[in-house]
Design an enzyme around this catalytic site. Structure first.
Site, PDB file in Angstrom:
ATOM      1  CG  ASP A 184      -2.191   0.701   1.064  1.00  0.00           C
ATOM      2  OD1 ASP A 184      -2.377   0.945  -0.174  1.00  0.00           O
ATOM      3  OD2 ASP A 184      -2.755   1.078   2.073  1.00  0.00           O
ATOM      4  CB  CYS A 195     -24.703  -0.772  -8.973  1.00  0.00           C
ATOM      5  SG  CYS A 195     -24.614  -0.566  -7.258  1.00  0.00           S
ATOM      6  CB  CYS A 220     -18.001   4.326  -1.301  1.00  0.00           C
ATOM      7  SG  CYS A 220     -16.410   4.672  -0.909  1.00  0.00           S
TER       8      CYS A 220
HETATM    9 FE1  SF4 Z   1     -22.410  -0.666  -7.239  1.00  0.00          FE
HETATM   10 FE2  SF4 Z   1     -20.372   1.068  -6.453  1.00  0.00          FE
HETATM   11 FE3  SF4 Z   1     -20.116  -1.351  -5.855  1.00  0.00          FE
HETATM   12 FE4  SF4 Z   1     -19.970  -0.617  -8.136  1.00  0.00          FE
HETATM   13  S1  SF4 Z   1     -18.773  -0.345  -6.576  1.00  0.00           S
HETATM   14  S2  SF4 Z   1     -21.387  -2.518  -7.498  1.00  0.00           S
HETATM   15  S3  SF4 Z   1     -21.359   0.960  -8.438  1.00  0.00           S
HETATM   16  S4  SF4 Z   1     -21.826  -0.062  -4.737  1.00  0.00           S
HETATM   17 FE1  SF4 Z   2     -16.364   6.804   0.141  1.00  0.00          FE
HETATM   18 FE2  SF4 Z   2     -16.499   8.070   2.483  1.00  0.00          FE
HETATM   19 FE3  SF4 Z   2     -14.705   9.062   0.835  1.00  0.00          FE
HETATM   20 FE4  SF4 Z   2     -17.280   9.345   0.195  1.00  0.00          FE
HETATM   21  S1  SF4 Z   2     -16.243  10.280   1.933  1.00  0.00           S
HETATM   22  S2  SF4 Z   2     -15.566   8.825  -1.349  1.00  0.00           S
HETATM   23  S3  SF4 Z   2     -18.202   7.408   0.849  1.00  0.00           S
HETATM   24  S4  SF4 Z   2     -14.778   7.204   1.706  1.00  0.00           S
END
Ligand code: SF4
Ligand code: SF4
Length: 384
Positions: free
Chosen positions: A134, A200, A253
């Site tokens: 990393d 998605c 996310c």
């Molecule tokens: Fe959905 Fe984001 Fe996962 Fe792709 S990375 S499958 S857009 S949640």
């Molecule tokens: Fe992903 Fe959280 Fe950064 Fe948004 S704020 S891009 S949800 S890690």
């Protein structure tokens, strides 16, 4: 060679790497990285500019590098996936990966052993390979996608069909010519963002700070992970409410990704779990002393932000908590030696409606030291 590689794969799995893939190296198309840097999305991570060439050309990292071994370690604890952040309601939220002994340290001995396997089984010299976890100038996600370990999702993370979003990725660059594994699909560029996302957009929609200017592109300056870990100064006030209870990183996310439904708890990282950190009440974080910080966080990745960084983040979480019982520690932090801590403590105290204490808060907010270092704080005033 194929049999020896399979034996190597098995032995690497035996070292605790749950994903082991081989990929042939070549220079990558660096246009996406260049545009990202030109847009300033890397914020203050200036080392990314300095290492741009190396990131797209592994030959500049290890002259004559031909192959990479992509190694994944599943860091999901507790099974399942796509669940809420760790810790009971009311306690701060931590990025899942941080609730371990620092993976940079814990994975290195296994990588050193992996290197010795290359020496013993393939006749590599010690200078014929280099490993990274990393921190090196290596686009590990791109190589992992090309190796078939997963694909880069619209959230910009590597997504494994087996482990979802929860993989630490390490890589060994080597001059050895290893037989590459196939990418997930040959129909399109295996490094293409969102290859298996379909329609998605959950990750982009769920981001609390709208940090995705485009699929797979994160504006780090708006990202809570960047703000709570990489940024050592003032967190922009317009982002602070969205930080919520996050005191180190953000998993939103990642959590929402439907590919997590196949993920199971990892086998290796559990040995170095620091899940106890998730149970620390916010008040205790606000009252951390240097000695207590060292005692609790030494050996974890969290120590990177140092005590002042964690106190700053705890102040923001306190300001978002709606809990006026935290005003006591916040006002003590409003007199902290660090101007950054002071500024965020004042912001939080104001947000909790400090009433008569607001005068004190205002006085601190116009603290000449804060202004000298960071200029006036219009963001903090905007939140008033
Ligand atoms: Fe959905 Fe984001 Fe996962 Fe792709 S990375 S499958 S857009 S949640
Ligand atoms: Fe992903 Fe959280 Fe950064 Fe948004 S704020 S891009 S949800 S890690």
């Amino acid at each position: 060679m194929a049999a020896r590689q399979e034996e190597l794969r098995e032995r690497l799995r035996g070292l605790g790497f749950e994903e082991v893939r081989f990929v042939r190296l070549s220079a990558l198309n660096g246009e996406g990285l260049r545009k990202w840097l030109e847009s300033g999305y890397h914020g203050d991570m200036h080392w990314m500019e300095r290492t741009e060439g190396k990131r797209t050309d592994p030959g500049l990292v290890l002259e004559g590098a031909r192959s990479a071994i992509v190694l994944g370690v599943n860091y999901l604890q507790g099974g399942g996936g796509g669940t809420a952040a760790l810790g009971p309601s009311g306690t701060p939220s931590w990025a899942r990966y941080s609730l371990y002994q620092d993976y940079h340290d814990t994975l290195k001995p296994a990588l050193a052993r992996a290197g010795r396997l290359l020496e013993e089984g393939f006749g590599a010299g010690a200078s014929d390979y280099r490993y990274y976890v990393d921190t090196g100038p290596v686009l590990e996600r791109a190589w992992a996608a090309r190796s078939g370990a997963g694909f880069v999702g619209k959230n910009s993370m590597l997504i494994s069909r087996t482990h979802g979003n929860w993989l630490f990725i390490a890589s060994i660059l080597t001059r050895l010519e290893l037989e590459p594994d196939p990418p997930l699909t040959r129909r399109a560029d295996p490094g293409a963002v969102g290859l298996l996302c379909g329609k998605c957009t959950r990750c982009m929609d769920a981001c609390p700070t709208a940090a995705f200017p485009a699929p797979g592109v994160v504006d780090a300056r708006r990202c809570i992970s960047y703000q709570t870990i990489e940024n050592r100064g003032i967190i922009p006030a317009e982002l602070r409410a969205a930080v919520g209870s996050r005191v180190y990183g953000c998993d939103t996310c990642l959590e929402v990704c439907p590919w997590n439904r196949f993920a199971r708890a990892g086998r290796r990282m559990i040995l170095s779990s620091r899940g106890d950190i998730a149970a620390i009440p916010l008040r205790e974080l606000l009252e951390l002393t240097p000695a207590r910080f060292a005692e609790v966080f030494s050996g974890t990745a969290i120590k990177r932000v140092k005590l002042a960084g964690l106190l700053r983040n705890a102040c923001v979480a306190a300001g978002n908590s709606g809990d006026p019982s935290l005003l006591g520690p916040l006002l003590r932090l409003a007199a902290h030696a660090s101007p950054v801590v002071r500024a965020h403590a004042v912001w939080a105290a104001r947000r909790l409606g400090a009433g008569a204490l607001l005068a004190q808060a205002r006085a601190r907010e116009s603290d000449p030291e804060v202004i000298a270092e960071y200029g006036p704080a219009p963001q903090a005033q905007a939140e008033g």
